[in-house]
Motif scaffolding. Structure first.
Motif, PDB file in Angstrom:
ATOM      1  N   ALA A  35       6.231 -20.966  23.270  1.00  0.00           N
ATOM      2  CA  ALA A  35       5.176 -20.392  22.595  1.00  0.00           C
ATOM      3  C   ALA A  35       5.720 -19.079  21.602  1.00  0.00           C
ATOM      4  N   GLU A  36       5.079 -19.009  20.561  1.00  0.00           N
ATOM      5  CA  GLU A  36       5.212 -17.831  19.621  1.00  0.00           C
ATOM      6  C   GLU A  36       4.615 -16.800  19.771  1.00  0.00           C
ATOM      7  N   PRO A  37       5.239 -15.629  20.425  1.00  0.00           N
ATOM      8  CA  PRO A  37       4.363 -14.297  20.559  1.00  0.00           C
ATOM      9  C   PRO A  37       3.318 -13.963  19.294  1.00  0.00           C
ATOM     10  N   LEU A  38       2.239 -13.847  19.615  1.00  0.00           N
ATOM     11  CA  LEU A  38       1.325 -13.431  18.548  1.00  0.00           C
ATOM     12  C   LEU A  38       0.659 -12.152  18.504  1.00  0.00           C
ATOM     13  N   LEU A  39       0.155 -11.656  19.521  1.00  0.00           N
ATOM     14  CA  LEU A  39       0.127 -10.195  19.579  1.00  0.00           C
ATOM     15  C   LEU A  39       0.197  -9.538  20.967  1.00  0.00           C
ATOM     16  N   PHE A  40       0.150  -8.287  20.820  1.00  0.00           N
ATOM     17  CA  PHE A  40       0.769  -7.571  22.151  1.00  0.00           C
ATOM     18  C   PHE A  40      -0.038  -6.297  22.214  1.00  0.00           C
ATOM     19  N   LEU A  41      -0.437  -5.943  23.550  1.00  0.00           N
ATOM     20  CA  LEU A  41      -1.396  -4.848  24.181  1.00  0.00           C
ATOM     21  C   LEU A  41      -0.494  -4.092  24.958  1.00  0.00           C
ATOM     22  N   ASP A  42      -0.393  -2.516  25.141  1.00  0.00           N
ATOM     23  CA  ASP A  42       0.207  -1.818  26.037  1.00  0.00           C
ATOM     24  C   ASP A  42      -0.752  -1.124  26.878  1.00  0.00           C
ATOM     25  N   TYR A  43      -0.384  -0.535  27.890  1.00  0.00           N
ATOM     26  CA  TYR A  43      -1.166   0.340  28.778  1.00  0.00           C
ATOM     27  C   TYR A  43      -0.231   1.319  29.057  1.00  0.00           C
ATOM     28  N   PHE A  44      -0.556   2.642  28.738  1.00  0.00           N
ATOM     29  CA  PHE A  44       0.423   3.901  28.931  1.00  0.00           C
ATOM     30  C   PHE A  44      -0.548   4.690  29.649  1.00  0.00           C
ATOM     31  N   ALA A  45       0.105   5.228  30.743  1.00  0.00           N
ATOM     32  CA  ALA A  45      -0.659   6.119  31.875  1.00  0.00           C
ATOM     33  C   ALA A  45       0.208   7.248  32.008  1.00  0.00           C
ATOM     34  N   THR A  46      -0.339   8.532  32.011  1.00  0.00           N
ATOM     35  CA  THR A  46       0.582   9.666  32.458  1.00  0.00           C
ATOM     36  C   THR A  46      -0.481  10.660  32.943  1.00  0.00           C
ATOM     37  N   GLY A  47       0.281  11.659  33.635  1.00  0.00           N
ATOM     38  CA  GLY A  47      -0.489  13.079  33.965  1.00  0.00           C
ATOM     39  C   GLY A  47      -1.013  13.937  33.057  1.00  0.00           C
ATOM     40  N   LYS A  48      -0.296  14.206  31.850  1.00  0.00           N
ATOM     41  CA  LYS A  48      -0.607  15.106  30.979  1.00  0.00           C
ATOM     42  C   LYS A  48      -0.141  14.548  29.465  1.00  0.00           C
ATOM     43  N   LEU A  49      -0.869  14.030  28.830  1.00  0.00           N
ATOM     44  CA  LEU A  49      -0.447  13.627  27.386  1.00  0.00           C
ATOM     45  C   LEU A  49       0.254  14.507  26.691  1.00  0.00           C
ATOM     46  N   ASP A  50       1.169  13.950  25.831  1.00  0.00           N
ATOM     47  CA  ASP A  50       2.131  14.934  25.169  1.00  0.00           C
ATOM     48  C   ASP A  50       2.312  13.895  23.968  1.00  0.00           C
ATOM     49  N   VAL A  51       1.746  14.314  22.533  1.00  0.00           N
ATOM     50  CA  VAL A  51       1.683  13.477  21.671  1.00  0.00           C
ATOM     51  C   VAL A  51       3.153  12.961  21.202  1.00  0.00           C
ATOM     52  N   ALA A  52       4.021  13.953  21.066  1.00  0.00           N
ATOM     53  CA  ALA A  52       5.306  13.362  20.689  1.00  0.00           C
ATOM     54  C   ALA A  52       5.911  12.651  21.434  1.00  0.00           C
TER      55      ALA A  52
END
Length: 344
Positions: free
Chosen positions: A88-105
């Motif tokens: 299979a050729e990869p077409l699309l990707f989604l991520d899940y990012f979980a943290t205690g306090k979000l730091d934009v950088a």
């Protein structure tokens, strides 16, 4: 929850997602869902293939060292390398990012790695979820999960049914430990009294943390090129369980493989792990990739051509064994030379 920080992160990563656009997806962010046009991607009778995975406790080294730029590549690799083994050729990707306090950088650095992994794999980063959960994650801790969808034409699914005794087993070299076995690696480093900034005992001129964070190799483009050139009968992604457990998953019941560890150059990191951890060869073969990140089972007459093609695409590959008949109750993969190399 800091809604403003979440919105700022979305704005910061929009250019990263746009850079992964491909036919079938414009990789825009901000909607409730992402659309993908299989016809625009050139498919006529596709089968969809989906995977999900994480990075495991390799994340702890990234967190402790502050080296966040490549852990997203690992995340993508663990998903898309599973897709490609079925052709299979990869077409699309989604991520899940979980943290205690979000730091934009910090968040942008992590997702920049995900976008780079998607670029290498040729799939679009179409969306994801950022979860700020104080009380569940402490300090700088975070977790990542990835979800990939690919497609293969119905008549081109790679399922291993054509594998026969006499076929050649090719080992595609890994870039190191990849993303499995890091709880054990971290314990070995701690028992040895080593910090992540200390020199790597198995590599010159690099810290232990930087060496261990070498990202998982993404095999998608070279592997698909080899498959489409003909002669490849099966692929196996070597993750947790090593060669002995992953290769049999793509073989017919009546077939097994015999592999010889003397046939490929063993990365020094695995000697360090085995010796410092006093780990026997049989356990090494079940826990780590031991230098082989993917296996290809190919027709004997095509083996040299496929090795040359992979080399042209930057992937070192070696003849590491052969397919043999499998007796009832016999293991599906026998790895020779491990106990002699690492007696434990």
């Amino acid at each position: 929850m800091d809604i403003d920080a979440g919105n700022a992160l979305v704005e910061a990563i929009k250019p990263l997602a746009r850079a992964t656009a491909r036919p079938g997806a414009d990789a825009g962010l901000g909607g409730f869902g992402a659309l993908f046009d299989l016809k625009a991607a050139g498919y006529r009778d596709p089968i969809l293939v989906s995977t999900t995975d994480g990075v495991g406790t390799k994340l702890k080294i990234a967190i402790d060292t502050g080296r966040l730029e490549t852990i997203g590549i690992d995340l993508v690799a663990m998903c898309v390398n599973d897709l490609v083994v079925q052709g299979a050729e990869p077409l699309l990707f989604l991520d899940y990012f979980a943290t205690g306090k979000l730091d934009v950088a910090r968040g942008r650095a992590i997702i920049a790695g995900i976008a780079e992994g998607c670029r290498i794999a040729g799939c679009a980063l179409v969306g994801g979820e950022t979860a700020e959960m104080p009380g569940l994650y402490q300090g700088d801790d975070f977790d990542l999960a990835g979800f990939a969808v690919g497609a293969v034409e119905r008549d081109a699914v790679l399922d291993g049914t054509g594998v026969r005794p006499g076929d050649v087993v090719l080992g595609l070299l890994s870039s190191g430990v990849h993303s499995n076995g890091f709880s054990l690696v971290r314990r070995i480093a701690a028992d040895a009294g080593l910090g992540w900034d200390d020199p790597a005992p198995f590599a010159d001129g690099i810290s232990l943390g930087a060496a261990l964070l070498e990202p998982t190799r993404i095999y998608v483009r070279p592997a698909l090129a080899a498959v489409r050139s003909g002669g490849v009968k099966a692929l196996a992604h070597v993750t947790g369980g090593g060669l002995v457990e992953n290769v049999p998953r793509v073989l017919p019941r009546e077939a097994a493989v015999a592999v010889d560890t003397q046939r490929w150059p063993m990365p020094a990191v695995f000697d360090w792990i085995a010796e410092r951890g006093r780990i026997a060869g049989a356990e090494m073969a079940r826990t780590f990739n031991c230098g082989i990140g993917m296996v290809a089972v190919v027709a004997a007459a095509e083996a040299d051509r496929i090795v040359a093609r992979l080399a042209a695409d930057g992937i070192g590959a070696y003849r590491i064994g052969a397919v043999v008949p499998r007796a009832p109750g016999a293991p599906g993969c026998v790895v020779a030379g491990m106990s002699e190399r690492w007696p434990g």
